[in-house]
Design a protein around this motif. Structure first.
Motif, mmCIF file in Angstrom:
data_model
loop_
_atom_site.group_PDB
_atom_site.id
_atom_site.type_symbol
_atom_site.label_atom_id
_atom_site.label_comp_id
_atom_site.label_asym_id
_atom_site.label_seq_id
_atom_site.Cartn_x
_atom_site.Cartn_y
_atom_site.Cartn_z
ATOM 1 N N GLU A 151 0.827 -1.157 -0.026
ATOM 2 C CA GLU A 151 0.040 -0.046 -0.021
ATOM 3 C C GLU A 151 0.817 1.126 0.005
ATOM 4 O O GLU A 151 0.339 2.426 -0.478
ATOM 5 C CB GLU A 151 -0.771 -0.012 1.046
ATOM 6 N N TYR A 155 0.352 3.952 -2.905
ATOM 7 C CA TYR A 155 -0.099 5.289 -2.549
ATOM 8 C C TYR A 155 1.074 6.355 -3.195
ATOM 9 O O TYR A 155 0.755 7.241 -3.727
ATOM 10 C CB TYR A 155 0.289 5.527 -0.923
ATOM 11 N N ASN A 159 0.124 9.170 -6.030
ATOM 12 C CA ASN A 159 0.268 10.511 -5.732
ATOM 13 C C ASN A 159 1.611 11.299 -6.251
ATOM 14 O O ASN A 159 1.465 12.511 -6.508
ATOM 15 C CB ASN A 159 0.310 10.858 -4.320
ATOM 16 N N VAL A 175 4.278 10.504 2.758
ATOM 17 C CA VAL A 175 3.561 9.304 2.771
ATOM 18 C C VAL A 175 3.587 8.419 4.049
ATOM 19 O O VAL A 175 2.199 7.973 4.198
ATOM 20 C CB VAL A 175 4.526 8.361 1.653
ATOM 21 N N ALA A 178 0.810 10.491 6.057
ATOM 22 C CA ALA A 178 -0.454 10.025 5.827
ATOM 23 C C ALA A 178 -0.961 8.803 6.288
ATOM 24 O O ALA A 178 -2.186 8.694 6.678
ATOM 25 C CB ALA A 178 -0.622 9.957 4.086
ATOM 26 N N PHE A 179 0.020 7.812 6.474
ATOM 27 C CA PHE A 179 -0.367 6.353 6.956
ATOM 28 C C PHE A 179 -0.347 6.651 8.601
ATOM 29 O O PHE A 179 -1.373 6.210 9.065
ATOM 30 C CB PHE A 179 0.908 5.509 6.562
ATOM 31 N N GLU A 183 -4.951 8.764 7.039
ATOM 32 C CA GLU A 183 -5.280 9.474 5.782
ATOM 33 C C GLU A 183 -5.360 8.404 4.565
ATOM 34 O O GLU A 183 -6.263 8.977 3.505
ATOM 35 C CB GLU A 183 -4.532 10.613 5.328
ATOM 36 N N VAL A 184 -4.698 7.408 4.675
ATOM 37 C CA VAL A 184 -4.910 6.343 3.639
ATOM 38 C C VAL A 184 -5.946 5.462 3.964
ATOM 39 O O VAL A 184 -5.751 4.918 5.194
ATOM 40 C CB VAL A 184 -3.467 5.766 3.496
ATOM 41 N N LYS A 185 -6.796 5.213 3.392
ATOM 42 C CA LYS A 185 -7.983 3.983 3.736
ATOM 43 C C LYS A 185 -7.598 2.840 3.114
ATOM 44 O O LYS A 185 -7.554 2.820 1.906
ATOM 45 C CB LYS A 185 -9.280 4.551 3.174
ATOM 46 N N ALA A 191 -4.139 1.661 8.449
ATOM 47 C CA ALA A 191 -2.840 2.477 8.081
ATOM 48 C C ALA A 191 -2.043 3.058 9.274
ATOM 49 O O ALA A 191 -0.685 2.616 9.046
ATOM 50 C CB ALA A 191 -3.379 3.676 7.184
#
Length: 253
Positions: A151, A155, A159, A175, A178-179, A183-185, A191
Motif C-alpha cells: 500500500e 500510494y 500521488n 507518505v 499520511a499512514f 489519511e490512507v484508507k 494504516a
C-alpha cells in the motif's frame, strides 16, 4: 703348539666384531665431521640466495554475510530500508536506521516466530480493539507487512508517480505521515496500525543486540551511552554516572 696356546693366539669372533664396529664408527664419524666442516666452508663461499618476498596475505572480505534476506523480496526490502531511514534518520549524533541494519532486523524477525505470531493467541472471535491494543484480527505480522508495504508503494505511485524509494525525503515523510494519521484508507488493515508496527520495529532494530541483525557495531547503543549487555557493575556502582563501552552477547563467548 698345544690346543690351549692356539686358542690364546687366535682372535675371538666377538673381539673381531668389536674391532670392526670401532673402525666403522671412526670412519663414519670422520665422514660426518668432514661433511660438517666442508658444508660450513661451502656455505660461506657460495653466494646466498636472494630472500624471497613474503606471500601477501589474502584480502580480508569485510562483507557481513548475515545481511541477507530471509523474508522480503528485493522490492519490499528497499521500501522498508527507505521507510526506516525516515523514521530514524542519520544526523550529527550518528548513523540512521538504514546504516544500522534495521531493515535486516525486521526481515529476520518476520521470517521467525515473531512474524508468524507464534506466541500470540490467534483464535476467533476477533473484535475491533482500542488503538492502544493494536491489531486484533487474524492476520499475522508478516501478512500485515506484506499488505502495508504494497500500500505504501501504491500510494506513492498514485500521488507522485514514483516508487517510494525513489521519492525525495520530504515526499517520503508525507507518505508516512499520511499512514500515521490514517489519511490512507485501507480495507484489510489500519494504516496507522501498520505505521506504528513499522515504527516500533524500526526502534527495536536500532537498539536490539546486534545478534538479531540491527544495531550495527552497537552504534545505536553508543549514541545513547547505553552499556549493552554487561556481566556486572560492581566496579562502578559506587561511583557517579560512568560511560562504559557497550558489550553485546557476542563479547561473552
Amino acid at each position: 703348539m698345544s690346543e690351549q696356546d692356539e686358542q690364546q693366539t687366535k682372535p675371538s669372533k666377538s673381539g673381531s666384531s668389536q674391532t670392526m664396529s670401532r673402525r666403522k664408527f671412526l670412519r663414519n664419524s670422520g665422514y660426518a665431521v668432514g661433511g660438517v666442516v666442508l658444508g660450513g666452508v661451502l656455505g660461506y663461499l657460495l653466494p646466498k640466495r636472494a630472500t624471497q618476498p613474503a606471500v601477501p596475505a589474502p584480502e580480508t572480505n569485510e562483507n557481513n554475510y548475515n545481511q541477507a534476506l530471509m523474508f522480503f523480496n528485493q522490492e519490499q526490502y528497499r521500501i522498508t530500508e527507505a521507510a526506516v531511514e525516515r523514521i530514524f534518520p542519520a544526523d550529527d549524533n550518528g548513523p540512521g536506521a538504514k546504516e544500522l541494519g534495521a531493515a535486516f532486523f525486521i526481515d529476520h524477525q518476520l521470517a521467525g516466530d515473531w512474524g508468524f505470531n507464534a506466541r500470540d493467541y490467534m483464535q476467533p472471535p476477533f473484535y475491533v480493539g482500542e488503538k492502544t491494543q493494536g491489531y486484533q484480527g487474524r492476520l499475522r505480522r508478516r501478512e500485515i507487512f506484506y499488505i502495508g508495504l504494497r500500500e505504501i508503494q501504491n500510494y506513492s505511485q498514485k500521488n507522485y508517480q514514483k516508487d517510494f524509494p525513489s521519492l525525495s525525503p520530504e515526499e517520503q515523510d508525507a507518505v508516512l505521515t499520511a499512514f500515521q494519521n490514517d489519511e490512507v484508507k485501507l480495507t484489510t488493515i489500519s494504516a496507522s496500525g501498520f505505521f506504528n508496527l513499522l515504527r516500533s520495529s524500526t526502534l527495536e532494530g536500532v537498539y536490539s543486540d546486534p545478534l538479531y541483525g540491527g544495531n550495527k557495531n552497537m552504534q545505536g547503543w553508543a549514541m545513547r551511552q547505553y552499556p549493552g549487555n554487561q556481566m556486572a557493575y560492581t566496579n562502578i556502582i559506587e561511583k557517579n554516572f560512568t560511560v562504559i563501552p557497550p558489550k553485546s552477547l557476542k563479547d561473552h563467548l
